[in-house]
Motif scaffolding. Structure first.
Motif, PDB file in Angstrom:
ATOM      1  N   ARG A 158       0.835  -1.208   0.000  1.00 11.99           N
ATOM      2  CA  ARG A 158       0.000   0.000   0.000  1.00 11.99           C
ATOM      3  C   ARG A 158       0.869   1.258   0.000  1.00 11.99           C
ATOM      4  O   ARG A 158       0.536   2.252  -0.652  1.00 11.99           O
ATOM      5  CB  ARG A 158      -0.924  -0.014   1.223  1.00 11.99           C
ATOM      6  N   ARG A 159       1.943   1.230   0.746  1.00 14.36           N
ATOM      7  CA  ARG A 159       2.839   2.391   0.781  1.00 14.36           C
ATOM      8  C   ARG A 159       3.445   2.658  -0.588  1.00 14.36           C
ATOM      9  O   ARG A 159       3.530   3.816  -1.024  1.00 14.36           O
ATOM     10  CB  ARG A 159       3.937   2.137   1.811  1.00 14.36           C
ATOM     11  N   LEU A 160       3.843   1.610  -1.281  1.00 12.86           N
ATOM     12  CA  LEU A 160       4.408   1.788  -2.622  1.00 12.86           C
ATOM     13  C   LEU A 160       3.355   2.338  -3.582  1.00 12.86           C
ATOM     14  O   LEU A 160       3.660   3.181  -4.439  1.00 12.86           O
ATOM     15  CB  LEU A 160       4.958   0.460  -3.127  1.00 12.86           C
ATOM     16  N   ALA A 161       2.119   1.869  -3.450  1.00 12.82           N
ATOM     17  CA  ALA A 161       1.046   2.370  -4.308  1.00 12.82           C
ATOM     18  C   ALA A 161       0.774   3.845  -4.045  1.00 12.82           C
ATOM     19  O   ALA A 161       0.550   4.624  -4.979  1.00 12.82           O
ATOM     20  CB  ALA A 161      -0.219   1.541  -4.099  1.00 12.82           C
ATOM     21  N   LEU A 162       0.795   4.267  -2.778  1.00 13.95           N
ATOM     22  CA  LEU A 162       0.573   5.678  -2.451  1.00 13.95           C
ATOM     23  C   LEU A 162       1.689   6.552  -3.009  1.00 13.95           C
ATOM     24  O   LEU A 162       1.436   7.668  -3.474  1.00 13.95           O
ATOM     25  CB  LEU A 162       0.470   5.849  -0.936  1.00 13.95           C
ATOM     26  N   LEU A 163       2.917   6.060  -2.954  1.00 10.40           N
ATOM     27  CA  LEU A 163       4.022   6.824  -3.520  1.00 10.40           C
ATOM     28  C   LEU A 163       3.862   7.002  -5.026  1.00 10.40           C
ATOM     29  O   LEU A 163       4.312   8.012  -5.595  1.00 10.40           O
ATOM     30  CB  LEU A 163       5.355   6.127  -3.223  1.00 10.40           C
ATOM     31  N   GLN A 164       3.212   6.041  -5.675  1.00 15.01           N
ATOM     32  CA  GLN A 164       2.984   6.111  -7.114  1.00 15.01           C
ATOM     33  C   GLN A 164       1.721   6.885  -7.464  1.00 15.01           C
ATOM     34  O   GLN A 164       1.345   6.938  -8.629  1.00 15.01           O
ATOM     35  CB  GLN A 164       2.899   4.700  -7.699  1.00 15.01           C
ATOM     36  N   GLY A 165       1.069   7.485  -6.474  1.00 14.85           N
ATOM     37  CA  GLY A 165      -0.144   8.245  -6.742  1.00 14.85           C
ATOM     38  C   GLY A 165      -1.344   7.379  -7.047  1.00 14.85           C
ATOM     39  O   GLY A 165      -2.295   7.835  -7.696  1.00 14.85           O
ATOM     40  N   LYS A 166      -1.350   6.130  -6.554  1.00 12.70           N
ATOM     41  CA  LYS A 166      -2.448   5.213  -6.809  1.00 12.70           C
ATOM     42  C   LYS A 166      -3.239   4.996  -5.521  1.00 12.70           C
ATOM     43  O   LYS A 166      -2.810   5.372  -4.436  1.00 12.70           O
ATOM     44  CB  LYS A 166      -1.929   3.858  -7.319  1.00 12.70           C
ATOM     45  N   LEU A 167      -4.407   4.369  -5.681  1.00 10.89           N
ATOM     46  CA  LEU A 167      -5.170   3.955  -4.522  1.00 10.89           C
ATOM     47  C   LEU A 167      -4.432   2.824  -3.811  1.00 10.89           C
ATOM     48  O   LEU A 167      -3.792   1.997  -4.462  1.00 10.89           O
ATOM     49  CB  LEU A 167      -6.566   3.500  -4.927  1.00 10.89           C
ATOM     50  N   PRO A 168      -4.497   2.775  -2.480  1.00  9.54           N
ATOM     51  CA  PRO A 168      -3.795   1.705  -1.751  1.00  9.54           C
ATOM     52  C   PRO A 168      -4.255   0.329  -2.201  1.00  9.54           C
ATOM     53  O   PRO A 168      -5.444   0.055  -2.309  1.00  9.54           O
ATOM     54  CB  PRO A 168      -4.162   1.972  -0.288  1.00  9.54           C
ATOM     55  N   SER A 169      -3.293  -0.531  -2.457  1.00  9.75           N
ATOM     56  CA  SER A 169      -3.590  -1.887  -2.903  1.00  9.75           C
ATOM     57  C   SER A 169      -2.699  -2.854  -2.138  1.00  9.75           C
ATOM     58  O   SER A 169      -1.566  -2.533  -1.789  1.00  9.75           O
ATOM     59  CB  SER A 169      -3.347  -2.031  -4.409  1.00  9.75           C
ATOM     60  N   SER A 170      -3.223  -4.022  -1.881  1.00  7.04           N
ATOM     61  CA  SER A 170      -2.456  -5.033  -1.160  1.00  7.04           C
ATOM     62  C   SER A 170      -1.560  -5.842  -2.075  1.00  7.04           C
ATOM     63  O   SER A 170      -0.823  -6.706  -1.620  1.00  7.04           O
ATOM     64  CB  SER A 170      -3.405  -5.973  -0.406  1.00  7.04           C
ATOM     65  N   LYS A 171      -1.636  -5.597  -3.377  1.00 10.13           N
ATOM     66  CA  LYS A 171      -0.821  -6.338  -4.331  1.00 10.13           C
ATOM     67  C   LYS A 171       0.064  -5.364  -5.097  1.00 10.13           C
ATOM     68  O   LYS A 171      -0.394  -4.326  -5.542  1.00 10.13           O
ATOM     69  CB  LYS A 171      -1.700  -7.121  -5.311  1.00 10.13           C
ATOM     70  N   ALA A 172       1.320  -5.725  -5.233  1.00  8.76           N
ATOM     71  CA  ALA A 172       2.276  -4.910  -5.983  1.00  8.76           C
ATOM     72  C   ALA A 172       3.131  -5.829  -6.831  1.00  8.76           C
ATOM     73  O   ALA A 172       3.557  -6.900  -6.384  1.00  8.76           O
ATOM     74  CB  ALA A 172       3.147  -4.073  -5.051  1.00  8.76           C
ATOM     75  N   ASP A 173       3.361  -5.417  -8.054  1.00  6.37           N
ATOM     76  CA  ASP A 173       4.143  -6.220  -8.990  1.00  6.37           C
ATOM     77  C   ASP A 173       5.615  -5.878  -8.811  1.00  6.37           C
ATOM     78  O   ASP A 173       6.110  -4.870  -9.323  1.00  6.37           O
ATOM     79  CB  ASP A 173       3.692  -5.939 -10.424  1.00  6.37           C
ATOM     80  N   VAL A 174       6.326  -6.690  -8.058  1.00  5.45           N
ATOM     81  CA  VAL A 174       7.756  -6.486  -7.826  1.00  5.45           C
ATOM     82  C   VAL A 174       8.491  -7.757  -8.211  1.00  5.45           C
ATOM     83  O   VAL A 174       7.916  -8.847  -8.258  1.00  5.45           O
ATOM     84  CB  VAL A 174       8.056  -6.126  -6.359  1.00  5.45           C
TER      85      VAL A 174
END
Length: 252
Positions: free
Chosen positions: A182-198
């Motif tokens: 969620r923190r990475l999504a917020l930094l990207q200007g997106k809605l908080p999400s529990s999934k991130a493509d890393v």
């Protein structure tokens, strides 16, 4: 993959958007500050229609009058007032540009730190999941031996307690992974999400650290230090402008 995440963040982060807008505003103020150094021109155009009645003949006469005027003025910058205003605006613009660079550097550092923390969290979840699977299998075997009278009840309870502890650790690890995502999504200007493509893989050979030089060079290269220096210089220019405004002006 990390470079792509950083580029996406730089294009969508709200703090970067604010810093870029402030830089555009500073550039506009710089152009505005140079306006008084040019002459000003005022143009007047007018049309007046009137009608008059001759009392003797009864004739009605229409009259149209056109007027025009042009006035130009120029203020001589004897005391350097407008030069100081222009200099202050230019230095404010440089400060805004350095602030944008400092914001980008800080954001990149935060994105990279969050990205690798998320990679570590994913690996930790996978590791604890494997540990839980192995503990569950071993507990099933011990319970089967206990049902046949081949082991003690203490061993069964001990394995159940260990399994419960591992499950609690797994839930904590999953929660940490979701929070980082969620923190990475917020930094990207997106809605908080529990999934991130890393990408969970890390290169075996990392590039060498860049040469930083002596500490004095590092300080001079820091954009936040440069921004503070430019703001101080802009303040000095405004003081000079205020002093020059106390003297009489000459307008042609």
């Amino acid at each position: 993959k990390l470079n792509a995440v950083v580029q996406e963040t730089l294009g969508a982060n709200f703090d970067i958007a604010i810093a870029r807008s402030r830089l555009l505003a500073s550039e506009a103020f710089t152009r505005q500050a140079g306006g008084p150094r040019w002459s000003s021109v005022t143009t007047d155009l007018g049309v007046n229609n009137s009608s008059s009645l001759n009392p003797f003949t009864g004739e009605l006469t229409d009259t149209t009058r056109y007027t025009g005027g042009l006035q130009a003025s120029y203020e001589l910058d004897i005391w350097g007032k407008w030069d100081a205003a222009q200099m202050a605006a230019e230095r404010d613009e440089e400060a805004a540009r350095a602030t944008l660079q400092a914001t980008e550097i800080s954001l990149i550092a935060e994105v990279v730190s969050t990205y690798y923390a998320l990679v570590v969290a994913q690996r930790r979840v996978a590791l604890v999941s494997e540990q839980l699977e192995a503990t569950t299998t071993f507990r099933d075997l011990v319970e089967a031996r206990y049902s046949q009278g081949l082991t003690k009840a203490f061993d069964v309870y001990q394995l159940r307690q260990q399994e419960a502890q591992i499950r609690s650790t797994l839930e904590s690890a999953r929660l940490g992974q979701k929070n980082l995502s969620r923190r990475l999504a917020l930094l990207q200007g997106k809605l908080p999400s529990s999934k991130a493509d890393v990408t969970t893989g890390v290169p075996d050979i990392l590039p060498a650290l860049p040469a930083s030089g002596v500490p004095a060079q590092v300080i001079l290269n820091r954009p936040d230090i440069l921004a503070a220096t430019w703001r101080l210089a802009a303040g000095d220019a405004r003081v000079a402008q205020a002093l020059a405004s106390r003297f009489p002006s000459l307008r042609l």
